[in-house]
Write an enzyme that holds these catalytic residues in place. Structure first.
Site, PDB file in Angstrom:
ATOM      1  N   LYS A 119      37.245 -24.569  49.833  1.00  0.00           N
ATOM      2  CA  LYS A 119      35.878 -24.779  49.332  1.00  0.00           C
ATOM      3  C   LYS A 119      35.862 -25.345  47.916  1.00  0.00           C
ATOM      4  O   LYS A 119      35.140 -26.301  47.630  1.00  0.00           O
ATOM      5  CB  LYS A 119      35.092 -23.460  49.343  1.00  0.00           C
ATOM      6  CG  LYS A 119      34.831 -22.862  50.695  1.00  0.00           C
ATOM      7  CD  LYS A 119      33.914 -21.655  50.609  1.00  0.00           C
ATOM      8  CE  LYS A 119      34.489 -20.489  49.840  1.00  0.00           C
ATOM      9  NZ  LYS A 119      35.678 -19.899  50.493  1.00  0.00           N
ATOM     10  N   ASN A 142      29.399 -20.743  44.197  1.00  0.00           N
ATOM     11  CA  ASN A 142      30.534 -19.822  44.224  1.00  0.00           C
ATOM     12  C   ASN A 142      31.710 -20.329  43.396  1.00  0.00           C
ATOM     13  O   ASN A 142      32.645 -19.601  43.116  1.00  0.00           O
ATOM     14  CB  ASN A 142      30.968 -19.605  45.685  1.00  0.00           C
ATOM     15  CG  ASN A 142      31.929 -18.451  45.850  1.00  0.00           C
ATOM     16  OD1 ASN A 142      31.620 -17.319  45.511  1.00  0.00           O
ATOM     17  ND2 ASN A 142      33.108 -18.743  46.382  1.00  0.00           N
ATOM     18  N   HIS A 189      37.506 -11.482  54.916  1.00  0.00           N
ATOM     19  CA  HIS A 189      36.359 -10.625  54.585  1.00  0.00           C
ATOM     20  C   HIS A 189      35.882  -9.811  55.787  1.00  0.00           C
ATOM     21  O   HIS A 189      34.698  -9.501  55.898  1.00  0.00           O
ATOM     22  CB  HIS A 189      35.198 -11.459  54.026  1.00  0.00           C
ATOM     23  CG  HIS A 189      35.523 -12.224  52.791  1.00  0.00           C
ATOM     24  ND1 HIS A 189      35.956 -11.614  51.634  1.00  0.00           N
ATOM     25  CD2 HIS A 189      35.491 -13.559  52.536  1.00  0.00           C
ATOM     26  CE1 HIS A 189      36.166 -12.542  50.710  1.00  0.00           C
ATOM     27  NE2 HIS A 189      35.914 -13.720  51.240  1.00  0.00           N
TER      28      HIS A 189
END
Length: 459
Positions: A119, A142, A189
């Protein structure tokens, strides 16, 4: 949006929570910023980061009852299952996140990028392509800069490029990027999302509100990502490193290329990319897709791709000492990310791995360690777990480190000329550091200490 006199509870006092507290307080809201950590855990003190009118409740959460707040804003790192969030929903108090709030104020079109890995590199690269093309571009999200701090400075002729995480997407409702990109989806996650199904559903929120006028960029080589195409309301643009697609961004005769309406548009020879590894080639393909659909042509993309050297903490070259290269991949916070890092090199590797596990299995990671790593140095909370997986895969050379400095120094003593000492932990940093950035910076500091020792030893 009128915040004047509204009572707002902001949960989580990290970058996002501090930024949104400052923003809504400046708009006239009565703000309470809370965190389960106490004041001594914050450096610098939170009181120095927020205006005095922001009330701080630290070490505990304030009671949420009917009428106590008009809005609750949850920071990305805060699970939505905690008591104040559950109570707010029980009493019909709106619950949102910084990303959704900032989006409601955005006037510039948005390119939003998510995925388990890649990302930050892809977001940075996309932002650089547009900036180099002369477009006023904000890179945020982020990646480290909360969107709320800058969103009002950008208008309809500008562009916002966002890195968005599954945590941020959980609290979105109306969020609608002009271009949404999902780079890949691999287990991560799971301690937060509960299952792969929950994790994939969170990622898919990035395109949920798009229309037929919008674009969704998907990785054709990643089955989970490819299968999301049937759910996309926007126009799907695939990119692929392995398949000769009839439409999309592909590899063609050694070039990154765009194939559209039976015509191929070569962009840049693959060998001209400066960022190493097959995963970074995929990141470049994704970036090219995001740029292409918004009108950036081949020469403009090539100019940026040719010079882009990556981002800090992702396969970041630090130094070479006595023929040994030291590489900082602290952003490798899950096994899949570290697998990609290991596969980027042909030289023997001394690997530093370990930290806090986020619910991941290390079996596949251990198999790649067996193939690519001469010596494994394990550390942190899950050192024993990684060591067990590695030994089960047949890895023989394993050293246990007492702490982070010990790990770096042991790797240094064991490394041989022609090898790479690679920090790619396959784990989160929270057992030893505030974040992966701090872990990477400490690694670089320790490597530079080693350089100074070598210099002193020669005098």
């Amino acid at each position: 949006m009128d915040f004047e006199g509204k009572k707002v509870l902001v949960i989580g006092a990290g970058k996002s929570g501090v930024a949104v507290s400052r923003f809504v307080a400046a708009k006239g809201a009565q703000v309470v910023l809370t965190d389960h950590k106490d004041d001594a855990s914050f450096e610098p003190p939170l009181s120095s980061l927020v205006p005095p009118e922001v009330e701080l409740v630290l070490g505990r959460y304030p009671e949420v009852v009917e009428g106590s707040f008009d809005l609750v804003i949850v920071s990305p790192g805060v699970p939505l299952t905690i008591t104040p969030v559950a109570r707010a929903r029980e009493f019909g108090i709106p619950v949102t996140g910084e990303l959704e709030l900032a989006y409601s104020l955005a006037r510039a079109p948005i390119v939003a990028i998510t995925g388990t890995n890649g990302k930050t590199t892809t977001t940075t690269l996309v932002g650089q392509i547009f900036a180099d093309a002369g477009i006023k571009t904000l890179v945020a999200g982020n990646i480290g800069k909360p969107l709320i701090t800058e969103v009002e400075k950008y208008g309809a002729e500008d562009l916002i490029v966002l890195e968005v995480s599954s945590f941020q997407l959980e609290t979105t409702r109306a969020f609608r990027p002009r271009v949404a990109a999902i780079l890949n989806i691999t287990p991560d996650h799971l301690d937060r999302h509960g299952s792969m199904q929950g994790y994939v559903a969170a990622k898919a929120r990035i395109f949920a509100n798009q229309t037929g006028d919008d674009y969704t960029v998907l990785n054709y080589d990643d089955l989970l990502t490819r299968d999301l195409a049937s759910l996309c309301p926007g126009k799907v643009i695939f990119f692929s490193r392995r398949h000769n697609l009839e439409e999309g961004v592909i590899l063609h005769n050694g070039y990154i290329a765009v194939r559209e309406k039976e015509k191929v548009y070569p962009v840049l020879p693959v060998r001209a990319l400066r960022i190493p590894g097959a995963h970074n080639l995929e990141n470049a393909l994704a970036a090219a897709a995001c740029a292409w659909v918004l009108g950036i042509r081949e020469a403009q993309m090539a100019a940026t791709l040719r010079h882009f050297s990556g981002v800090p903490h992702r396969l970041e070259f630090v130094a070479e000492i006595n023929g040994v290269k030291y590489v900082n991949d602290s952003k490798g916070t899950n096994p899949e990310a570290s697998i990609k890092a290991l596969e980027a090199y042909d030289q023997p590797i001394v690997l530093l791995a370990g930290g806090r596990n986020k619910g991941n299995d290390f079996t596949a990671f251990a198999r790649v360690v067996k193939e690519k790593v001469r010596l494994l140095v394990v550390l942190g909370e899950c050192a024993r777990e990684i060591e067990a997986a590695a030994r089960a895969a047949g890895v023989k050379e394993i050293i246990r480190a007492g702490d982070f400095q010990d790990a770096v120094f042991k790797a240094h003593r064991a490394a041989r000329p022609g090898e790479i000492v690679l920090l790619s932990p396959a784990c989160a940093s929270w057992d030893m550091f505030k974040n992966y950035e701090e872990r990477g910076e400490v690694f670089k500091q320790l490597v530079h200490e080693l350089i100074l020792r070598e210099m002193a030893g020669r005098q």
